[in-house]
Design an enzyme around this catalytic site. Structure first.
Site, PDB file in Angstrom:
ATOM      1  N   SER A 137       0.840  -1.192   0.000  1.00 32.13           N
ATOM      2  CA  SER A 137       0.000   0.000   0.000  1.00 32.13           C
ATOM      3  C   SER A 137       0.884   1.255   0.000  1.00 32.13           C
ATOM      4  O   SER A 137       1.658   1.465  -0.924  1.00 32.13           O
ATOM      5  CB  SER A 137      -0.947  -0.040   1.202  1.00 32.13           C
ATOM      6  OG  SER A 137      -1.938   0.944   1.101  1.00 32.13           O
ATOM      7  N   ASP A 165      -9.859  -3.264  -6.371  1.00 30.84           N
ATOM      8  CA  ASP A 165      -9.368  -2.565  -5.183  1.00 30.84           C
ATOM      9  C   ASP A 165      -9.927  -1.148  -5.141  1.00 30.84           C
ATOM     10  O   ASP A 165      -9.620  -0.324  -6.005  1.00 30.84           O
ATOM     11  CB  ASP A 165      -7.838  -2.534  -5.227  1.00 30.84           C
ATOM     12  CG  ASP A 165      -7.209  -1.923  -3.978  1.00 30.84           C
ATOM     13  OD1 ASP A 165      -7.939  -1.378  -3.135  1.00 30.84           O
ATOM     14  OD2 ASP A 165      -5.967  -1.983  -3.866  1.00 30.84           O
ATOM     15  N   HIS A 181      -8.076  -4.849  -1.400  1.00 29.90           N
ATOM     16  CA  HIS A 181      -6.881  -4.115  -0.990  1.00 29.90           C
ATOM     17  C   HIS A 181      -6.122  -4.930   0.051  1.00 29.90           C
ATOM     18  O   HIS A 181      -6.596  -5.112   1.172  1.00 29.90           O
ATOM     19  CB  HIS A 181      -7.268  -2.751  -0.415  1.00 29.90           C
ATOM     20  CG  HIS A 181      -6.089  -1.861  -0.133  1.00 29.90           C
ATOM     21  ND1 HIS A 181      -5.332  -1.302  -1.136  1.00 29.90           N
ATOM     22  CD2 HIS A 181      -5.523  -1.447   1.040  1.00 29.90           C
ATOM     23  CE1 HIS A 181      -4.368  -0.561  -0.606  1.00 29.90           C
ATOM     24  NE2 HIS A 181      -4.454  -0.648   0.715  1.00 29.90           N
TER      25      HIS A 181
END
Length: 412
Positions: free
Chosen positions: A220, A346, A375
């Site tokens: 991320s 996502d 995600h």
């Protein structure tokens, strides 16, 4: 209330009478019941196999990297079968921290000094029991970067440490300033655009283990920071390879996606509160420079960045910060083999913002896109406790980079 009880009693009496007289062998033994169950199961299975389980899309800017991945990382060519009872994007994202196991890992913590007088917390897993690499001086090292508010205790980080341990490698987790319990010595935290702390960490690791190969994995925001670092450094880095998971490539698009009503409710508000909690913990040192009361009133990540992050790192506007934080603008300058895994569903990194065309222009880049996964989800199997699709991508790519890295020296 009498009428309700009466109606319920009549209903149950009639249902019992029907089951006794029409479904002699029970629901699943009856023609109607069995047909319904089998019909639903067949329809769901067909839908799952046709619309959910799909092979990922592998895109690369050069044939050499593409064929290397196909040969050394078979997972990139295999059909990804998301957990059949939770394949939807948001469910994968929300359940992953609770469903996946947290392997037991004992870290060795190290605090290193930053140029501004601050301190950076590193959590080492030395893997001194490694049979394949018994010499600490040459034992391969994997640098791990967690997400926005993550630390070395996140399940996805622990899984990568476990995978590295199985390969005989050493791991070190770079915790962003102020998130892992250490004292904030200066009024500065972190952001995706600023890579100074990351550069400090990489230089420190290289000095400590000069003869050990080093690669990195970012998740991320950690992946965004890694991509921005590679875009700035070009060939001037000791990293042998990088893998990035669920990165947000265009911060404007990511933020807009997370501000949709449902995603704001499920994710945006929670992450904003996590960021505010970190600020509150370090309020004594931060309030000397920033309006913390105003920061604590933010309701979205965008508002938090407008009131805190962009100001801290000296950007004229929040839009300037978001542009600088978006790795999509630096992908053309990446000179180290970098594999990126994103899910098309996502909500943190919407599919239309995945930089497919930019990847095609750089032979050092490869993008792996799954149809589902959410995600940092990528759950697979009936009960995905021990391993995820993301774990398998990490393990195979890490092994390929460390053991076959010579084949990646010139990808142009």
């Amino acid at each position: 209330m009498i009428s309700l009880d009466f109606n319920f009693n009549i209903l149950t009496r009639d249902l019992s009478h029907y089951l006794e007289n029409q479904v002699k062998v029970g629901l699943f033994g009856s023609g109607v019941g069995l047909s319904l169950v089998l019909g639903f199961s067949a329809a769901y299975t067909c839908y799952y196999l046709i619309s959910v389980a799909k092979k990922p899309q592998l895109i690369s800017g050069g044939k050499k990297f593409y064929h290397f991945l196909r040969e050394q990382c078979p997972v990139v060519s295999e059909t990804y079968y998301p957990t059949f009872w939770c394949w939807e994007s948001r469910i994968q994202t929300l359940l992953r921290p609770f469903v996946t196991a947290k392997p037991g890992v004992i870290y060795r913590n190290e605090l290193i000094k930053a140029a501004d007088g601050g301190q950076i917390s590193l959590d080492w897993f030395d893997n001194d029991d490694s049979l394949s690499h018994p010499d600490p001086a040459t034992r391969p090292t994997v640098l791990l970067l967690p997400g926005l508010t993550g630390t070395s205790r996140e399940s996805y980080i622990l899984h990568m440490v476990q995978q590295s341990r199985d390969l005989g490698y050493r791991c070190v987790v770079f915790n962003n300033r102020g998130v892992s319990g250490e004292t904030l010595l200066t009024p500065r935290t972190y952001c995706a655009a600023n890579t100074e702390d990351l550069e400090t960490v990489i230089e420190h690791i290289q000095r400590t283990y000069e003869a050990a190969p080093l690669m990195a994995a970012g998740v991320s925001m950690g992946g965004m920071m890694l991509a921005n670092y590679l875009g700035r450094k070009g060939r001037e880095t000791c990293l042998k390879g990088v893998v990035v998971f669920s990165a947000g490539w265009d911060v404007f698009e990511c933020t807009a996606s997370l501000e949709k009503p449902l995603d704001r409710f499920l994710f945006n508000s929670y992450l904003t509160s996590c960021l505010q909690s970190s600020v509150h913990r370090h309020r004594p040192v931060l309030e000397k420079c920033y309006d913390i009361d105003h920061v604590m009133k933010a309701r979205t990540i965008r508002e938090f960045d407008e009131r805190f992050t962009s100001i801290m790192f000296g950007y004229p506007t929040n839009d300037d910060y978001y542009h600088d934080a978006s790795p999509v603008h630096r992908l053309k300058s990446v000179q180290v083999p970098m594999l990126c895994l994103n899910a098309a569903d996502d909500v943190f990194s919407p599919s239309h913002a995945i930089p497919v065309e930019a990847v095609k222009q750089n032979p050092n880049l490869a993008m792996l896109i799954t149809h589902h996964g959410g995600h940092i989800g990528f759950l697979e199997g009936l009960w995905p406790r021990q391993s995820t699709y993301m774990d398998r991508v990490f393990k195979q790519f890490a092994k390929a980079v460390i053991e076959q890295g010579n084949r990646l020296k010139d990808l142009s």
